[in-house]
Motif scaffolding. Sequence first.
Motif, PDB file in Angstrom:
ATOM      1  N   GLU A  32       0.851  -1.191   0.000  1.00  0.00           N
ATOM      2  CA  GLU A  32       0.000   0.000   0.000  1.00  0.00           C
ATOM      3  C   GLU A  32       0.885   1.238   0.000  1.00  0.00           C
ATOM      4  O   GLU A  32       1.812   1.343   0.806  1.00  0.00           O
ATOM      5  N   PHE A  33       0.605   2.170  -0.899  1.00  0.00           N
ATOM      6  CA  PHE A  33       1.346   3.427  -0.959  1.00  0.00           C
ATOM      7  C   PHE A  33       0.449   4.547  -0.446  1.00  0.00           C
ATOM      8  O   PHE A  33      -0.672   4.716  -0.915  1.00  0.00           O
ATOM      9  N   ARG A  34       0.969   5.309   0.512  1.00  0.00           N
ATOM     10  CA  ARG A  34       0.258   6.477   1.038  1.00  0.00           C
ATOM     11  C   ARG A  34       0.832   7.708   0.350  1.00  0.00           C
ATOM     12  O   ARG A  34       2.020   8.017   0.515  1.00  0.00           O
ATOM     13  N   TRP A  35       0.006   8.392  -0.415  1.00  0.00           N
ATOM     14  CA  TRP A  35       0.453   9.531  -1.207  1.00  0.00           C
ATOM     15  C   TRP A  35       0.561  10.755  -0.311  1.00  0.00           C
ATOM     16  O   TRP A  35      -0.413  11.154   0.316  1.00  0.00           O
ATOM     17  N   ARG A  36       1.754  11.372  -0.267  1.00  0.00           N
ATOM     18  CA  ARG A  36       2.054  12.472   0.640  1.00  0.00           C
ATOM     19  C   ARG A  36       2.625  13.656  -0.143  1.00  0.00           C
ATOM     20  O   ARG A  36       3.840  13.757  -0.323  1.00  0.00           O
ATOM     21  N   PRO A  37       1.773  14.569  -0.611  1.00  0.00           N
ATOM     22  CA  PRO A  37       2.293  15.739  -1.338  1.00  0.00           C
ATOM     23  C   PRO A  37       3.046  16.687  -0.414  1.00  0.00           C
ATOM     24  O   PRO A  37       2.708  16.837   0.767  1.00  0.00           O
ATOM     25  N   PHE A  38       4.084  17.314  -0.968  1.00  0.00           N
ATOM     26  CA  PHE A  38       4.836  18.326  -0.235  1.00  0.00           C
ATOM     27  C   PHE A  38       5.409  19.310  -1.238  1.00  0.00           C
ATOM     28  O   PHE A  38       5.330  19.111  -2.443  1.00  0.00           O
ATOM     29  N   ASN A  39       5.980  20.387  -0.717  1.00  0.00           N
ATOM     30  CA  ASN A  39       6.522  21.449  -1.562  1.00  0.00           C
ATOM     31  C   ASN A  39       8.030  21.256  -1.706  1.00  0.00           C
ATOM     32  O   ASN A  39       8.806  21.723  -0.879  1.00  0.00           O
ATOM     33  N   VAL A  40       8.433  20.570  -2.752  1.00  0.00           N
ATOM     34  CA  VAL A  40       9.854  20.281  -2.941  1.00  0.00           C
ATOM     35  C   VAL A  40      10.657  21.549  -3.203  1.00  0.00           C
ATOM     36  O   VAL A  40      11.830  21.632  -2.854  1.00  0.00           O
ATOM     37  N   ARG A  41      10.044  22.552  -3.801  1.00  0.00           N
ATOM     38  CA  ARG A  41      10.766  23.803  -4.068  1.00  0.00           C
ATOM     39  C   ARG A  41      11.222  24.443  -2.755  1.00  0.00           C
ATOM     40  O   ARG A  41      12.358  24.919  -2.644  1.00  0.00           O
ATOM     41  N   HIS A  42      10.335  24.431  -1.749  1.00  0.00           N
ATOM     42  CA  HIS A  42      10.706  24.984  -0.443  1.00  0.00           C
ATOM     43  C   HIS A  42      11.892  24.218   0.144  1.00  0.00           C
ATOM     44  O   HIS A  42      12.829  24.817   0.669  1.00  0.00           O
ATOM     45  N   VAL A  43      11.841  22.901   0.048  1.00  0.00           N
ATOM     46  CA  VAL A  43      12.919  22.069   0.587  1.00  0.00           C
ATOM     47  C   VAL A  43      14.234  22.397  -0.109  1.00  0.00           C
ATOM     48  O   VAL A  43      15.271  22.577   0.541  1.00  0.00           O
ATOM     49  N   MET A  44      14.202  22.488  -1.417  1.00  0.00           N
ATOM     50  CA  MET A  44      15.426  22.736  -2.169  1.00  0.00           C
ATOM     51  C   MET A  44      16.008  24.114  -1.889  1.00  0.00           C
ATOM     52  O   MET A  44      17.226  24.277  -1.791  1.00  0.00           O
ATOM     53  N   ILE A  45      15.140  25.104  -1.733  1.00  0.00           N
ATOM     54  CA  ILE A  45      15.630  26.446  -1.392  1.00  0.00           C
ATOM     55  C   ILE A  45      16.241  26.439   0.003  1.00  0.00           C
ATOM     56  O   ILE A  45      17.326  26.989   0.222  1.00  0.00           O
ATOM     57  N   GLU A  46      15.555  25.790   0.939  1.00  0.00           N
ATOM     58  CA  GLU A  46      16.061  25.705   2.318  1.00  0.00           C
ATOM     59  C   GLU A  46      17.436  25.035   2.360  1.00  0.00           C
ATOM     60  O   GLU A  46      18.291  25.397   3.163  1.00  0.00           O
ATOM     61  N   GLN A  47      17.624  24.040   1.512  1.00  0.00           N
ATOM     62  CA  GLN A  47      18.857  23.252   1.536  1.00  0.00           C
ATOM     63  C   GLN A  47      19.879  23.716   0.489  1.00  0.00           C
ATOM     64  O   GLN A  47      20.893  23.055   0.292  1.00  0.00           O
ATOM     65  N   ASN A  48      19.579  24.836  -0.184  1.00  0.00           N
ATOM     66  CA  ASN A  48      20.475  25.352  -1.226  1.00  0.00           C
ATOM     67  C   ASN A  48      20.819  24.252  -2.235  1.00  0.00           C
ATOM     68  O   ASN A  48      21.978  24.010  -2.556  1.00  0.00           O
ATOM     69  N   ASN A  49      19.759  23.589  -2.713  1.00  0.00           N
ATOM     70  CA  ASN A  49      19.928  22.416  -3.575  1.00  0.00           C
ATOM     71  C   ASN A  49      18.971  22.517  -4.758  1.00  0.00           C
ATOM     72  O   ASN A  49      17.976  21.814  -4.823  1.00  0.00           O
ATOM     73  N   ILE A  50      19.248  23.428  -5.682  1.00  0.00           N
ATOM     74  CA  ILE A  50      18.420  23.581  -6.880  1.00  0.00           C
ATOM     75  C   ILE A  50      19.120  22.812  -8.002  1.00  0.00           C
ATOM     76  O   ILE A  50      20.127  23.264  -8.536  1.00  0.00           O
ATOM     77  N   PRO A  51      18.615  21.615  -8.335  1.00  0.00           N
ATOM     78  CA  PRO A  51      19.404  20.695  -9.164  1.00  0.00           C
ATOM     79  C   PRO A  51      19.614  21.095 -10.623  1.00  0.00           C
ATOM     80  O   PRO A  51      20.638  20.754 -11.196  1.00  0.00           O
ATOM     81  N   PHE A  52      18.656  21.788 -11.250  1.00  0.00           N
ATOM     82  CA  PHE A  52      18.782  22.028 -12.687  1.00  0.00           C
ATOM     83  C   PHE A  52      18.885  23.499 -13.062  1.00  0.00           C
ATOM     84  O   PHE A  52      19.094  23.812 -14.228  1.00  0.00           O
ATOM     85  N   LYS A  53      18.754  24.397 -12.107  1.00  0.00           N
ATOM     86  CA  LYS A  53      18.802  25.828 -12.401  1.00  0.00           C
ATOM     87  C   LYS A  53      20.183  26.205 -12.962  1.00  0.00           C
ATOM     88  O   LYS A  53      21.210  25.924 -12.343  1.00  0.00           O
ATOM     89  N   ASP A  54      20.159  26.815 -14.129  1.00  0.00           N
ATOM     90  CA  ASP A  54      21.391  27.270 -14.791  1.00  0.00           C
ATOM     91  C   ASP A  54      22.365  26.130 -15.068  1.00  0.00           C
ATOM     92  O   ASP A  54      23.583  26.324 -15.062  1.00  0.00           O
ATOM     93  N   LYS A  55      21.832  24.946 -15.314  1.00  0.00           N
ATOM     94  CA  LYS A  55      22.671  23.781 -15.611  1.00  0.00           C
ATOM     95  C   LYS A  55      22.145  23.098 -16.886  1.00  0.00           C
ATOM     96  O   LYS A  55      21.501  22.054 -16.831  1.00  0.00           O
ATOM     97  N   PRO A  56      22.417  23.690 -18.060  1.00  0.00           N
ATOM     98  CA  PRO A  56      21.827  23.170 -19.298  1.00  0.00           C
ATOM     99  C   PRO A  56      22.254  21.748 -19.639  1.00  0.00           C
ATOM    100  O   PRO A  56      21.457  20.975 -20.175  1.00  0.00           O
TER     101      PRO A  56
END
Length: 196
Positions: A32-56
């Motif tokens: 059984e999978f429990r679907w748990r939406p969250f705001n990944v953008r907030h997490v990435m900003i908090e952790q200074n981890n924006i994976p594809f920004k300015d990385k063509p």
Amino acid sequence: MASIDFWFSIGSTYSYLTVMRLAEVEKSSGIEFRWRPFNVRHVMIEQNNIPFKDKPVKTAYMWRDIERRSDLYGLQPNIPAPYPLAGLVLANQVATLGVEEGWVRAYTRATYRRWFDKGHPAGEEPNLSASLTEIGCDADQVLAAAKSDRIADLLSASTESAMELGVFGSPTFVVNDEVFWGDDRLDDAIFWAKGN
């Protein structure tokens, strides 16, 4: 029945691969999978981890990788899809309401299908209304409720919970306290869930 928390954020490109096949995986695995939406953008900003920004080069690899993996799963997206999503937060507020009302799975599949197949960004029109109408919801009512402070607060709380668990990206699968990040770790999460 063993269960796995499926932490996802509409706006994550790799989550498309999981979202579109998870119903079949659930049946075949007995998990059984429990679907748990969250705001990944907030997490990435908090952790200074924006994976594809300015990385063509990395972005080009991402799209080719998704294209290859889609082929393995019998999916045929139109790559590249619009990215990043301006409406990421609203898309996930709608999903948060969907968890409460029981239609999160259907909505998430519908909105990803429109995003990846038709090029209509999730979290924006016409994707929002069309996806909600497709699954039998009143789009105006859902969007009004999803934009409420209550649902915004629920998404924020869910995002905080995700970070407390060690979730830093989407999709992530959590089995008890074990974190498995990425669509390519789904089988590992299932194996862990069945053995622990």
